[in-house]
Write a protein that holds these residues in place. Structure first.
Motif, PDB file in Angstrom:
ATOM      1  N   SER A   1       0.831  -1.203   0.000  1.00  0.00           N
ATOM      2  CA  SER A   1       0.000   0.000   0.000  1.00  0.00           C
ATOM      3  C   SER A   1       0.861   1.245   0.000  1.00  0.00           C
ATOM      4  O   SER A   1       0.577   2.217  -0.693  1.00  0.00           O
TER       5      SER A   1
ATOM      6  N   ASP B   1      -6.009  -0.562  -4.620  1.00  0.00           N
ATOM      7  CA  ASP B   1      -5.431  -1.117  -3.388  1.00  0.00           C
ATOM      8  C   ASP B   1      -6.359  -2.190  -2.828  1.00  0.00           C
ATOM      9  O   ASP B   1      -7.348  -1.881  -2.179  1.00  0.00           O
ATOM     10  N   GLU B   2      -6.033  -3.429  -3.067  1.00  0.00           N
ATOM     11  CA  GLU B   2      -6.844  -4.566  -2.623  1.00  0.00           C
ATOM     12  C   GLU B   2      -8.327  -4.310  -2.833  1.00  0.00           C
ATOM     13  O   GLU B   2      -9.106  -4.360  -1.881  1.00  0.00           O
TER      14      GLU B   2
HETATM   15 MG    MG Z   1      -2.295  -2.412   2.327  1.00  0.00          MG
END
Ligand code: MG
Ligand code: ATP
Ligand code: ATP
Ligand code: MG
Lengths: 410, 276, 334, 288, 334
Positions: free
Chosen positions: E43, E158-159
């Protein structure tokens, strides 16, 4: 036994609290004090006595409440005091105001009238001399002459703060001098009369020209502190204030104060009121005997001597007893004589030029008065603040008084 | 937002916040300062800020005049007692609302709040008469009950919002683990809600401490708290700024100190469900 | 012991019938999994068994005794929640001890059981931590520990692994399976993850909108789904369902073929199509084939790797013995 | 969470609070209603018999009634606007990185701990006094004629005092609410090209909506019954007579319990009108 | 356009170096995935590119222009957050319109783009709902829609799927892949799910503790993991790593063999062991084999079904050409 006493937070009362030890030593009774600001106190004790709450064994009440409550049978008659106590020594005007049908229902702790306190130095500087019994015209002239707003010196400080015990006490008393009255013989409000218009306009004009800023918020305390700071040329207010303004500890002008009777307009009545803070016993208390003992202690000649011994003669509770004014020691107190004269010149039973159905100089001793006068006071205060004219204020006062009197069934 | 904040930004923030903070705090600061002045310095023109002869005479005057400790003690007992009483009654109610909601829950909650809208002056007479009948006048317990009732809606609401954040599954887990209703509330719910309960406690102590109508009207000597104490200083004769300041400082100091110490708790806890 | 029997159990929330009257028997020692799409009533059913919800109608028997109106605490069941539902203010030890404290188990017995559970679940080092200081998997273990010590007659699990990440999920799945091997206690397990269902269950109960669609062993469900819904729900990637002409050829409404039962060739085959997305996992390749003329996209799964790319044309041949046939109601035809 | 058992348990556990509050509401309410139909003058012997709707008529027709309602609404509204606007700005400021955040926060919330009586006394005497007040000194310093606050700007002064007292409460709640804003939302809006001002307007302010309604509700409840501030400062003079104060005058100054009780009933009605209005907004916001 | 180049980019939080100086080039149009265990800095790296974090040192170039100190809004990138970060008080339409409103795009153009995005993402029916009224998958689509309308030079994810359930995840995965096929815009995608990484990426970047362990295509990583870490991280079930005597036989420190590269027999084979848990998925069977004398448990994956049960003895034979060898540092030996 432990007595619970409701009292007002005035200097003389505070002094009495400090001296309670003497009472306890003499009688073995303890005392619990409930000290409250004047308005809170009045509200508290009135609620309690009318609802028969029985929270207090002794209440500090005034000349206004005493006859009304006594009539309702809420107070214990104080007719069996010991001979030492010398009930007859109480000043007749005080005794009259605190009695119902000749029976005393509350014993005066101290009494007061109103008078002029003025700055001798400023008066001199203005080239004038204060007579012992001035007229309003003279007072107005002197006030304008003394005023110097740049130096924050204002010729006259008068009450402006709304409240039946504040501006209305002063204005009602003053209106008496101008020949006005609250009610006619048929309980009809008289704010629409010529005399009231004159009174109010005179007062507002004078205050606008020679009074301090924000006078509409000034009550006794505010004016006292103004005077003590040397910002007032004259101040017409309670006689008890004399001891404060002449006390060098608090007052910057202690040695420059002169006294005179409250002014008149030549109609035969002076604008000075009559008031006493007195101690009464609510009917139904379990501790009547002890309460009576306390009242006899607190309003006795011995108590006066006790205070004199502790705090000096200037600080004894004034205005209650004839004997005080015959005391050689007290005669040397600068304001003693003028206080006595003021008190003697007030007549609660015959307060106005024209006849009235009520008793009381600066109030009418009927239950509705406090409520009405406070509201009227607010109108007058607003007029003083310039938010409305005197005529508008009087019209509103007339309307609301008529309204309330009708509601009360007159 | 973990980017470096420029120092310049931070300085501006700091300056602005401190200026506003001090401005807001100033009346209190000024009162405290004035309480250490003589009456004459208190009204000096121009006003003096720090450069005066500090004196304790006002405090000794106040102490001499009234039995401060008794007022303080009454305030502590009444504020504390009413709050504890309120919490004890409110926890079960809040539990019910949070975990067994019915279609009435919200109405009941809002109704509770609406009871706070009764104008106190309007019902003074009735309450006074009731208090006389029940012999509760001028008793601490009487005041505790009244203040508890006044604040109960707020307590219930606050607890309700905290409880709602506690996942129902945890209470169900306790139930599966063999806990009865009592155990569930005592061992699981209450400890879990401690931070919320603490904030509730705090807010209500403050509200009860500062309540001035009932505490003044229903007491005389024995149960009078600090609100009554201050009522005897509001306008004495003569110069009184310094003495008034001293009395004011004494009346607010305990709660102010308590508030400051628990500031974190209050800041994080005072949400009334505003945060989800 | 732990035989659970539901007889005509029904549940309504207000006017909405979430569980229509339903019969189900869970045998002692069995590992039963409830699967079904979200909102189909899995949790509700589990909570009815636990006693956390009242039945609207019907009877729940536990070990042949009517338990319909027995409060949850008295049913002798233990439950593990999706959110773990640990008591955050208590240490792990206290969490595990709580049910025993409630049951007034003697102190030394408590200590013994806690130690045993902690050893079995690898929690010995964490006994004095608070749940907040544990990782997801450890928390899950504490939740299981808390239910074990009660020695319940059955365990109820409500999606216990769905908050864990993929890797941990696999590990915990194995641990729970091993636990069942060891304890042999009845377990009822709710999930919507069909891999979990397939790998853990002795018996799977497939639910849709409160109805039981099929009950059977995992391989029964895989090989003989009772209807299209079960066929689509079990197996990943999903079974390809083909309607229209191609199904007509077999004289049925619809045919189904699993992605792993289709052979692929670049040269010839029964069907042909264009490669859409091809997902290369290394071990397998999933190819999504478009424009086959069979209606929807067809998904194919190949072991190992194959080098096809977006847009290529490929040929597909279903393994005929693995073909499933369905009628108009979507019911299986043998 | 909803078995029959827990539902009946809930009813029992709710009972004490509900019964107590019901009693606290009903008993005085019934007594007030009774008094309001009577001529009840404690100083004239108390209960003087039934008078029907006389008190109600008299109360509304009195010249003070409508102005008092208006005053009440102005004070409540003014304080609400000031505390909420300043509260939001202050909360945003306090949420920024800075040195000594904890201390600033302490400074800002301090007024909330001060008794209303003390607040009013301090402001009236030490700040707003036209001769010795600090504000008068400041005015004079700048060569201006000191304001006579409580007369010339009486309503504004009271609003100022009360706002000073309640600003911390609003700030506190709004601050916690701001802190709960998901930072990813702010980052998303930043990526989307929103300027700091746009972020405040489009993201932060809407996020505070719920907190603002709650401040609105709670403060209104408390503000409708403010009393000490007026009692100590103007005693209802100069157009600062609120409905509560008017009732106070009727009951305690005029000692007319019947008339005051009728006023109390009106106050309850007014409070409920405001309440229903508020509950509408809040209720909606509380669900969402 | 959307070429992103990181040169010696470093990030410290206080004294902790989360990203040691690192070089990386993401080509225009490429689908790059960052994978790695939790806390490895994925991240952070993405946020550095987005401009939501300042670099401690180094240069970030976007389309060959130095963007190191350009504010996020000006970098022309769009980001989709794990929590979606939708604006809860705005309708879907307003959410999608927000970036255009900020960019002062004309009204009619806004409407056009919203409609296009909504159509592409199947959101047309939900445009007037608030995010709170949408399911997880729909919310994810709105988040994507919001980034699409900006027509950014690159997307950062992000995910984005980690909050969705398994079934939805598969669907959304395909949708994002197809979006990439269609738009051909650079995408940088963070995940810790290796299936996502394998199926979506053109290029995978494997991170560990801020270091890049390997960069390459999914199949490169599968077939030629540069070290034991990558070998274990890519592929599911995990590669079996065998140390000790068996590895010595091959003259290396450790050998690795993936579960799908082991042949199973009930009669004979190189290694033998006892079956632990056998997971029957229908399409595959995972067998966990204990007591093989090779150290840890060995996992085997078989296509289709095999009837083994707990406690059976089975024989395993690794496919020698699929054997991976590692040295003392865990590095691959060819
Ligand atoms: Mg992360
Ligand atoms: N307390 C309740 N009140 C009203 N309806 C409810 C309640 N609890 C659940 N439902 C409804 O009952 C249905 C079944 O819910 P349940 O939680 O059992 O589903 P589920 O299969 O567990 O779904 P998931 O996989 O999402 O957990 C849903 O439609 C849900 O909306
Ligand atoms: N603002 C911060 N201050 C200090 N440390 C931080 C901060 N943000 C992240 N870190 C640390 O940096 C490291 C990398 O964090 P990052 O969020 O990039 O990991 P990640 O790979 O995204 O993990 P995950 O898969 O759990 O999201 C972690 O050790 C984390 O604790
Ligand atoms: Mg569920």
């Amino acid at each position: 036994e432990t007595l619970t006493i409701a009292t007002v937070n005035n200097g003389d009362m505070i002094r009495m609290q400090k001296l309670t030890g003497d009472f306890t030593k003499k009688t073995g009774h303890e005392v619990e004090w409930v000290t409250l600001e004047e308005n809170v106190l009045r509200q508290r004790v009135t609620t309690d006595i009318s609802a028969k709450g029985g929270q207090f064994d002794i209440m500090t009440i005034g000349m206004y409440e005493t006859p009304i409550w006594a009539k309702n049978g809420w107070l214990v008659a104080l007719d069996d005091f010991s001979a030492d106590y010398d009930t007859d020594d109480i000043l007749p005007a005080m005794r009259g105001g605190l009695s119902l049908d000749g029976t005393l229902y509350a014993a005066p702790f101290y009494g007061e009238s109103s008078m002029i306190m003025y700055r001798t130095d400023l008066m001199e500087a203005a080239g004038l001399e204060m007579p012992e019994a001035p007229t309003w015209d003279f007072v107005a002239k002197a006030a304008r002459a003394m005023t110097d707003k740049d130096k924050e010196i204002y010729g006259i400080c008068l009450r402006g703060k709304a409240g039946w015990g504040e501006n209305m006490a002063f204005l009602t008393a003053t209106s008496n001098a101008f020949g006005a009255r609250w009610f006619d013989e048929n309980w009809k409000p008289q704010f629409d009369s010529e005399e009231w218009a004159t009174t109010l306009n005179f007062y507002i004009n004078l205050m606008t020209e020679a009074g301090p800023p924000g006078a509409s918020n000034n009550g006794f305390n505010e004016n006292l502190s103004l005077f003590q700071q040397g910002k007032c040329g004259m101040w017409i207010d309670a006689t008890v204030a004399a001891s404060f303004v002449t006390n060098p500890k608090d007052s910057t002008v202690a040695d420059k104060v002169g006294f005179a009777l409250a002014p008149d307009t030549g109609l035969g009545k002076r604008g000075n009121w009559l008031w006493a803070w007195a101690l009464g016993i609510p009917a139904g208390t379990q501790k009547e005997a002890a309460a009576k003992e306390f009242i006899q202690w607190a309003t006795s000649k011995e108590y006066i001597e006790l205070v004199a011994a502790n705090e000096g003669w200037a600080n004894v509770p004034p205005g209650a007893r004839t004997s005080l004014y015959e005391n050689e020691n007290y005669k040397s107190v600068p304001f003693a004589e003028m206080t006595l004269k003021s008190i003697l010149s007030a007549d609660p039973n015959n307060p106005t030029v024209k006849p009235v159905p009520y008793v009381g100089v600066q109030f009418a001793a009927i239950p509705e008065f406090a409520g009405i006068a406070t509201q009227v006071g607010q109108e007058f205060s607003a007029a003083l603040a310039g938010q409305q004219t005197a005529e508008e204020a009087l019209a509103k006062a007339q309307a609301l008084t008529a309204d309330e009197m009708e509601a009360a069934g007159y | 937002m973990a980017r470096a904040v420029t120092n310049q930004r931070k300085i501006i923030n700091t300056a602005a916040a401190w200026a506003i903070g001090l401005l807001i705090f100033f009346p209190i600061l000024w009162t405290i300062l004035t309480s250490f002045k003589t009456e004459a310095t208190a009204i000096a023109d121009p006003p003096v800020f720090l450069a005066f002869d500090w004196t304790l005479e006002n405090y000794s005057a106040v102490m001499e005049r009234s039995n401060y400790m008794r007022f303080l003690w009454n305030s502590v007992i009444i504020a504390g007692g009413s709050t504890v009483l309120g919490i004890i009654i409110a926890i079960p109610a809040a539990w019910s609302m949070a975990f067994v909601p019915s279609k009435w829950t919200k109405d009941i909650l809002l109704w509770m709040l609406s009871t706070k809208m009764l104008p106190a002056v309007g019902v003074l007479y009735p309450i006074y008469l009731i208090f006389i009948k029940m012999g509760l006048l001028d008793t601490k317990i009487g005041l505790m009950i009244v203040l508890m009732l006044i604040n109960l809606p707020i307590i219930v609401w606050m607890l309700f919002t905290y409880f709602k954040e506690i996942p129902g599954e945890i209470l169900e887990a306790a139930r599966m683990d063999g806990a009865g209703l009592k155990e569930e509330v005592i061992y699981i719910l209450t400890p879990m809600a401690i931070p919320g309960i603490a904030s509730t406690l705090l807010l209500n102590v403050i509200l009860a401490w500062n309540e001035a109508f009932w505490t003044l009207n229903l007491t005389a000597a024995k149960a009078a708290p600090l609100t009554a104490f201050i009522a005897s200083y509001s306008s004495p004769e003569g110069l009184f700024y310094a003495k008034l300041s001293a009395a004011s400082t004494m009346a607010i100091a305990p709660i102010l100190i308590l508030g400051w110490f628990s500031q974190k708790q209050l800041v994080s806890g005072l949400t009334f469900g505003a945060v989800k | 012991m732990g035989r659970i029997v539901l007889e005509k159990v029904q549940k309504k929330f207000g006017d909405v019938e979430v569980i229509p009257p339903l019969d189900l028997t869970i045998e002692d020692g069995e590992f039963t999994v409830f699967v079904g799409p979200s909102g189909c009533g899995k949790s509700t059913l589990l909570r009815l068994i636990a006693g956390l919800e009242d039945t609207t109608d019907g009877i729940i028997k536990i070990d042949d005794a009517d338990a319909t109106h027995v409060p949850p605490a008295k049913r002798g069941l233990a439950m593990v929640f999706q959110s773990y539902a640990l008591y955050p203010h208590m240490s792990v030890r206290k969490n595990i001890a709580f049910p025993m404290k409630m049951a007034k188990v003697p102190e030394d017995e408590q200590v013994r059981r806690i130690d045993a559970a902690a050893a079995a679940l690898n929690l010995t080092d964490y006994l004095d931590r608070k749940p907040g200081q544990l990782s997801g998997g450890q928390r899950q273990r504490v939740a299981i520990g808390r239910s074990i010590v009660r020695e319940p007659s059955a365990f109820l699990f409500d999606e216990p692994l769905s908050n864990l990440d993929a890797a941990l999920r696999v590990g915990m799945r194995l641990e729970i399976s091993e636990l069942h091997e060891r304890l042999k206690t009845t377990m009822v397990y709710v999930t919507h993850d069909q891999v979990e269902a397939m790998t853990m269950a002795d018996k799977i109960v497939v639910l849709r909108a409160g109805f039981i669609e099929q009950v059977g062993s995992p391989l029964e469900l895989y090989h003989k789904p009772r209807n299209e819904f079960v066929a689509g729900f079990i197996g990943s990637p999903k079974m390809n369902i083909i309607k229209g002409d191609e199904a007509q050829k077999h004289g049925v409404q619809a045919i189904g073929i699993r992605p792993e039962h289709i052979d692929v060739s670049t040269k010839e085959g029964m069907w042909s199509g264009r490669v859409g997305v091809a997902e290369h996992l290394g071990s397998d390749t999933f190819i999504h084939v478009h424009d086959t003329g069979l209606g929807d996209m067809i998904t194919v799964r190949i072991s190992g790797d194959i080098s096809v790319k977006h847009g290529d044309t490929i040929f597909l041949t279903p393994q005929m013995d693995q073909l499933h046939k369905f009628d108009e109601q979507g019911l299986r035809i043998e | 969470m909803a078995t029959q058992q827990s539902r009946s348990a809930a009813r029992i556990m709710m009972a004490p609070a509900v019964i107590l509050l019901l009693g606290w509401m009903l008993v005085p309410l019934i007594m007030t209603l009774t008094f309001s139909f009577k001529k009840y003058l404690p100083l004239r012997g108390g209960d003087l018999g039934w008078v029907g709707f006389d008190n109600y008529v008299r109360f509304v027709t009195s010249s003070a009634f409508w102005p008092s309602v208006l005053t009440t609404l102005i004070i409540v509204g003014g304080v609400l606007i000031i505390t909420i606007v300043l509260g939001v700005l202050l909360a945003v400021l306090l949420n920024q990185p800075m040195w000594g955040q904890g201390i600033v926060r302490i400074l800002v919330i301090a007024p909330f701990f001060v008794m209303p009586t003390v607040t009013a006394l301090v402001w009236k005497n030490m700040f707003m006094d036209p001769v010795n007040g600090l504000l008068a000194h400041i005015w004079k310093f700048f060569g201006a004629e000191p304001m006579v606050w409580l007369t010339e700007a009486s309503l504004q002064s009271i609003i100022l005092i009360v706002s000073w007292q309640w600003l911390p409460f609003a700030t506190l709640i709004l601050l916690t609410a701001i802190q709960s804003l998901d930072s990813e939302q702010l980052e998303a809006s930043e990526m989307d090209g929103a300027s700091p001002l746009a972020r405040f307007g489009y993201i932060i302010l809407p996020h505070l909506g719920r907190a603002i309604t709650i401040v609105l509700l709670i403060q209104t409840i408390f503000l409708l019954s403010i009393f000490a501030e007026i009692y100590v400062t103007t005693q209802g003079a100069f157009g600062t007579k609120t409905l509560t104060y008017l009732i106070f005058q009727r009951v305690l100054e005029s000692q007319n319990v019947g008339l005051g009780s009728a006023g109390g009933v009106y106050a309850i009605i007014l409070a409920n009108i405001v309440a229903i209005f508020l509950m509408r907004i809040v209720g909606k916001n509380l669900d969402a």
